[in-house]
Each structure stands twice: as C-alpha cells, then as structure tokens.
Write a protein that holds these residues in place. Structure first.
Motif, PDB file in Angstrom:
ATOM      1  N   TYR A  63       0.822  -1.208   0.000  1.00 42.64           N
ATOM      2  CA  TYR A  63       0.000   0.000   0.000  1.00 42.64           C
ATOM      3  C   TYR A  63       0.855   1.256   0.000  1.00 42.64           C
ATOM      4  O   TYR A  63       0.550   2.245  -0.671  1.00 42.64           O
ATOM      5  CB  TYR A  63      -0.942   0.005   1.204  1.00 42.64           C
ATOM      6  CG  TYR A  63      -2.344  -0.428   0.861  1.00 42.64           C
ATOM      7  CD1 TYR A  63      -3.343   0.489   0.601  1.00 42.64           C
ATOM      8  CD2 TYR A  63      -2.656  -1.781   0.777  1.00 42.64           C
ATOM      9  CE1 TYR A  63      -4.620   0.083   0.269  1.00 42.64           C
ATOM     10  CE2 TYR A  63      -3.926  -2.203   0.453  1.00 42.64           C
ATOM     11  CZ  TYR A  63      -4.914  -1.265   0.195  1.00 42.64           C
ATOM     12  OH  TYR A  63      -6.167  -1.672  -0.137  1.00 42.64           O
ATOM     13  N   CYS A  64       1.915   1.243   0.759  1.00 37.61           N
ATOM     14  CA  CYS A  64       2.774   2.433   0.866  1.00 37.61           C
ATOM     15  C   CYS A  64       3.371   2.814  -0.475  1.00 37.61           C
ATOM     16  O   CYS A  64       3.627   3.991  -0.737  1.00 37.61           O
ATOM     17  CB  CYS A  64       3.880   2.189   1.890  1.00 37.61           C
ATOM     18  SG  CYS A  64       3.292   2.096   3.596  1.00 37.61           S
ATOM     19  N   GLN A  65       3.590   1.832  -1.348  1.00 35.77           N
ATOM     20  CA  GLN A  65       4.147   2.133  -2.658  1.00 35.77           C
ATOM     21  C   GLN A  65       3.171   2.908  -3.525  1.00 35.77           C
ATOM     22  O   GLN A  65       3.577   3.674  -4.396  1.00 35.77           O
ATOM     23  CB  GLN A  65       4.548   0.830  -3.365  1.00 35.77           C
ATOM     24  CG  GLN A  65       5.674   0.085  -2.662  1.00 35.77           C
ATOM     25  CD  GLN A  65       6.078  -1.168  -3.410  1.00 35.77           C
ATOM     26  OE1 GLN A  65       6.442  -1.119  -4.581  1.00 35.77           O
ATOM     27  NE2 GLN A  65       6.018  -2.303  -2.735  1.00 35.77           N
ATOM     28  N   ASN A  82       2.904   9.857  -0.871  1.00 39.34           N
ATOM     29  CA  ASN A  82       2.746  11.183  -0.281  1.00 39.34           C
ATOM     30  C   ASN A  82       1.923  11.170   0.998  1.00 39.34           C
ATOM     31  O   ASN A  82       1.649  12.221   1.575  1.00 39.34           O
ATOM     32  CB  ASN A  82       2.094  12.131  -1.293  1.00 39.34           C
ATOM     33  CG  ASN A  82       2.966  12.340  -2.512  1.00 39.34           C
ATOM     34  OD1 ASN A  82       4.119  12.729  -2.407  1.00 39.34           O
ATOM     35  ND2 ASN A  82       2.424  12.054  -3.685  1.00 39.34           N
ATOM     36  N   GLY A  83       1.516   9.989   1.422  1.00 42.63           N
ATOM     37  CA  GLY A  83       0.742   9.876   2.651  1.00 42.63           C
ATOM     38  C   GLY A  83       1.237   8.701   3.474  1.00 42.63           C
ATOM     39  O   GLY A  83       2.252   8.081   3.160  1.00 42.63           O
ATOM     40  N   ASP A  84       0.486   8.385   4.511  1.00 41.30           N
ATOM     41  CA  ASP A  84       0.811   7.263   5.387  1.00 41.30           C
ATOM     42  C   ASP A  84      -0.307   6.232   5.261  1.00 41.30           C
ATOM     43  O   ASP A  84      -1.395   6.408   5.818  1.00 41.30           O
ATOM     44  CB  ASP A  84       0.937   7.752   6.832  1.00 41.30           C
ATOM     45  CG  ASP A  84       1.328   6.635   7.793  1.00 41.30           C
ATOM     46  OD1 ASP A  84       1.433   5.465   7.350  1.00 41.30           O
ATOM     47  OD2 ASP A  84       1.509   6.919   8.990  1.00 41.30           O
ATOM     48  N   ALA A  85      -0.045   5.166   4.500  1.00 43.31           N
ATOM     49  CA  ALA A  85      -1.061   4.146   4.229  1.00 43.31           C
ATOM     50  C   ALA A  85      -1.072   3.026   5.252  1.00 43.31           C
ATOM     51  O   ALA A  85      -1.883   2.110   5.162  1.00 43.31           O
ATOM     52  CB  ALA A  85      -0.843   3.561   2.834  1.00 43.31           C
ATOM     53  N   ASP A  86      -0.207   3.074   6.246  1.00 47.02           N
ATOM     54  CA  ASP A  86      -0.044   1.971   7.191  1.00 47.02           C
ATOM     55  C   ASP A  86      -1.341   1.632   7.918  1.00 47.02           C
ATOM     56  O   ASP A  86      -1.741   0.475   7.993  1.00 47.02           O
ATOM     57  CB  ASP A  86       1.050   2.336   8.201  1.00 47.02           C
ATOM     58  CG  ASP A  86       1.483   1.142   9.034  1.00 47.02           C
ATOM     59  OD1 ASP A  86       2.310   0.360   8.535  1.00 47.02           O
ATOM     60  OD2 ASP A  86       0.994   0.996  10.162  1.00 47.02           O
ATOM     61  N   MET A  87      -2.006   2.633   8.436  1.00 44.00           N
ATOM     62  CA  MET A  87      -3.215   2.413   9.232  1.00 44.00           C
ATOM     63  C   MET A  87      -4.361   1.886   8.370  1.00 44.00           C
ATOM     64  O   MET A  87      -5.069   0.947   8.753  1.00 44.00           O
ATOM     65  CB  MET A  87      -3.619   3.728   9.906  1.00 44.00           C
ATOM     66  CG  MET A  87      -4.816   3.642  10.823  1.00 44.00           C
ATOM     67  SD  MET A  87      -5.113   5.269  11.593  1.00 44.00           S
ATOM     68  CE  MET A  87      -6.586   4.928  12.555  1.00 44.00           C
ATOM     69  N   ILE A 109      -7.986   7.025   6.110  1.00 42.78           N
ATOM     70  CA  ILE A 109      -8.140   7.409   4.710  1.00 42.78           C
ATOM     71  C   ILE A 109      -7.428   8.732   4.448  1.00 42.78           C
ATOM     72  O   ILE A 109      -6.680   8.886   3.484  1.00 42.78           O
ATOM     73  CB  ILE A 109      -9.627   7.514   4.330  1.00 42.78           C
ATOM     74  CG1 ILE A 109     -10.271   6.123   4.322  1.00 42.78           C
ATOM     75  CG2 ILE A 109      -9.795   8.176   2.958  1.00 42.78           C
ATOM     76  CD1 ILE A 109     -11.772   6.125   4.198  1.00 42.78           C
ATOM     77  N   TYR A 110      -7.649   9.698   5.323  1.00 44.56           N
ATOM     78  CA  TYR A 110      -7.020  10.997   5.146  1.00 44.56           C
ATOM     79  C   TYR A 110      -5.503  10.925   5.275  1.00 44.56           C
ATOM     80  O   TYR A 110      -4.770  11.586   4.544  1.00 44.56           O
ATOM     81  CB  TYR A 110      -7.586  12.004   6.147  1.00 44.56           C
ATOM     82  CG  TYR A 110      -8.987  12.465   5.816  1.00 44.56           C
ATOM     83  CD1 TYR A 110      -9.322  12.849   4.521  1.00 44.56           C
ATOM     84  CD2 TYR A 110      -9.972  12.521   6.796  1.00 44.56           C
ATOM     85  CE1 TYR A 110     -10.599  13.264   4.213  1.00 44.56           C
ATOM     86  CE2 TYR A 110     -11.255  12.942   6.498  1.00 44.56           C
ATOM     87  CZ  TYR A 110     -11.568  13.318   5.197  1.00 44.56           C
ATOM     88  OH  TYR A 110     -12.831  13.737   4.897  1.00 44.56           O
ATOM     89  N   LEU A 111      -5.019  10.109   6.209  1.00 47.47           N
ATOM     90  CA  LEU A 111      -3.576   9.943   6.351  1.00 47.47           C
ATOM     91  C   LEU A 111      -2.982   9.327   5.089  1.00 47.47           C
ATOM     92  O   LEU A 111      -1.891   9.693   4.649  1.00 47.47           O
ATOM     93  CB  LEU A 111      -3.257   9.061   7.556  1.00 47.47           C
ATOM     94  CG  LEU A 111      -3.482   9.671   8.942  1.00 47.47           C
ATOM     95  CD1 LEU A 111      -3.254   8.614  10.020  1.00 47.47           C
ATOM     96  CD2 LEU A 111      -2.563  10.869   9.170  1.00 47.47           C
ATOM     97  N   MET A 112      -3.704   8.391   4.501  1.00 49.96           N
ATOM     98  CA  MET A 112      -3.232   7.726   3.304  1.00 49.96           C
ATOM     99  C   MET A 112      -3.168   8.673   2.111  1.00 49.96           C
ATOM    100  O   MET A 112      -2.212   8.648   1.328  1.00 49.96           O
ATOM    101  CB  MET A 112      -4.133   6.534   2.974  1.00 49.96           C
ATOM    102  CG  MET A 112      -3.744   5.776   1.719  1.00 49.96           C
ATOM    103  SD  MET A 112      -4.792   4.338   1.442  1.00 49.96           S
ATOM    104  CE  MET A 112      -6.374   5.122   1.108  1.00 49.96           C
TER     105      MET A 112
END
Length: 246
Positions: free
Chosen positions: A108-110, A114-119, A184-187
């Motif tokens: 997901y991070c790939q 520009n965001g944080d998809a971890d959560m 979602i917003y962090l991602m």
C-alpha cells in the motif's frame, strides 16, 4: 485510478459526496493491489523480519495448502479457469501460500508515497483476514475478492461494513468510523483538499455516523449501513468500479 474525488471539499452539500472518497479508494485500491498488480508486488512478500540490531532474519514460515478447487467453485463467483489463474499467480509469487500484514502494508505504501497508508492497510488486511490469524491465505483472498468482483451490491456492502467494523463485533461505533476516516485521510496525504486537521476528520466522521445510525442508538448495524448506502446513488456508482475490475 482517477484522483478527481480527492479534490472534493469537506463542505460539499451531499454528505456522501465526501464519504465516497473512502468507498472509492477501498474499491480501487483493493482490486489494484490485490489482483491487477499482485504478480508485480508479491515477490517481495518473503517471511523476513528484523532483530533488535536491525538485521534481517528469517522467521518461522507459515505454510498453507488450499482445499480443492471444487469447494472454491461452490463458494465463490469465479469459474475454474479464473481460480486456476489466481492460484497460479498467488502460489508462484508467494510460495508459502499466505500473505502477512507487514508486507501487505508495504504494498500500500508504494501506491501512496505522499501519505501514510499503514493504518488503512491494516484495516483492509483485517477485512480479508477472516480467521484473524495474522495472515491471509488463498481461500480468504479468493472469497474476499469474489465478494467484491462477483458479488451483488449487498455482498459488496457487507464486505465494506466489515472494513468499518474494526473489532468485528457486528456493529460500527463512532470511534471506529473516526479511525477509518482518519486512516483514509492519512493515506491520501497532500492530495486531500482542504488540508486535513484532527477536527475536520472527526466532524466528517460524526456527520456520516449520524446519517448511518438510523435509530440514533449510538451504533450502526449491518442493516442500517446497507439500507442507507443502497439508497445513495454515489455509493452505488462507487461500487460499480468492481464490475470492470476483472
């Protein structure tokens, strides 16, 4: 995947005009990551971790052998050739037969540098991990994918409800709604316009929760979730992305 939805204002008149960001991203990313590009990214899904010094070490490998294809034919909407293709890609690129959460997150991070998809990836992974064992085997993958790609609107909404029902107790609480919207917003990172603050995603989540909680008892049931979503054209349109995904 179009990012037109990412530019919608939180002040839009229609509540679901903004909430469909979450549903559309769920649809596009689950299919894109777990199916269309799976063969490109799963080679990195090896069972390695790091010790206290940061050195990679191989850990105990979980291996899994799926049951017969006939069983999967009976419980998914895929035909035999589709299942064989899915399994061939899954097995060739992931010899252990399972995908763990750590590497699922890295995929997901790939897609969202520009965001944080971890959560968010954690929540999607748990939605697929039906047995809550910390890994997704081929049956879970195929069944979940079938619900999204071959299922009815109700099937797709049920899967989405499971995503929002973080602790899988059969209800969505306001806190769970806030957690999902935050993820979602962090991602999305800098693509969110206007910029996200803690207050903005909490307010947004509270508005959505109020609309979903039809009897105002403080929880959202599966029936309430599906009834509300099934009446909203933007949600139906967002879900239709699955129709052409395979």
């Amino acid at each position: 995947m179009s990012f037109r939805v990412l530019n919608m204002s939180l002040a839009a008149d229609s509540l679901w005009e903004t909430e469909k960001i979450g549903v559309a991203i769920t649809a596009a990313c689950v299919v894109m990551v777990l199916f269309n590009r799976m063969h490109r990214y799963i080679p990195c899904l090896k069972c390695w971790t790091k010790d206290a010094e940061g050195t990679e070490v191989e850990r105990t490998v979980v291996r899994y052998m799926p049951e017969s294809i006939d069983k999967l034919l009976s419980i998914t909407g895929f035909d035999k050739n589709e299942l064989k293709t899915l399994y061939r890609n899954f097995k060739n690129e992931c010899p252990t037969g399972v995908v763990n959460e750590e590497k699922f997150k890295s995929i997901y991070c790939q897609f969202f540098p520009n965001g944080d998809a971890d959560m968010y990836a954690h929540h999607v992974f748990r939605a697929f991990d039906q047995q809550e064992e910390g890994y997704v085997n081929f049956e879970e993958f195929a069944i979940g994918l079938s619900s999204l790609l071959r299922g009815s609107l109700a099937d797709r909404l049920h899967w989405t409800f499971r995503l929002y029902d973080i602790n899988h107790d059969g209800f969505i609480t306001k806190e769970e709604m806030i957690d999902i919207l935050k993820s979602i917003y962090l991602m999305l990172g800098k693509f969110v316009d206007p910029a996200v603050t803690e207050e903005s995603y909490i307010v947004h989540a509270e508005k959505i929760f109020t609309q979903l909680d039809l009897n105002q008892d403080g929880i959202v049931t599966m029936d309430e979730f599906c009834e509300t979503c099934a009446k909203d054209e933007s949600i139906i349109h967002s879900m239709s992305i699955f129709d052409k995904a395979m």
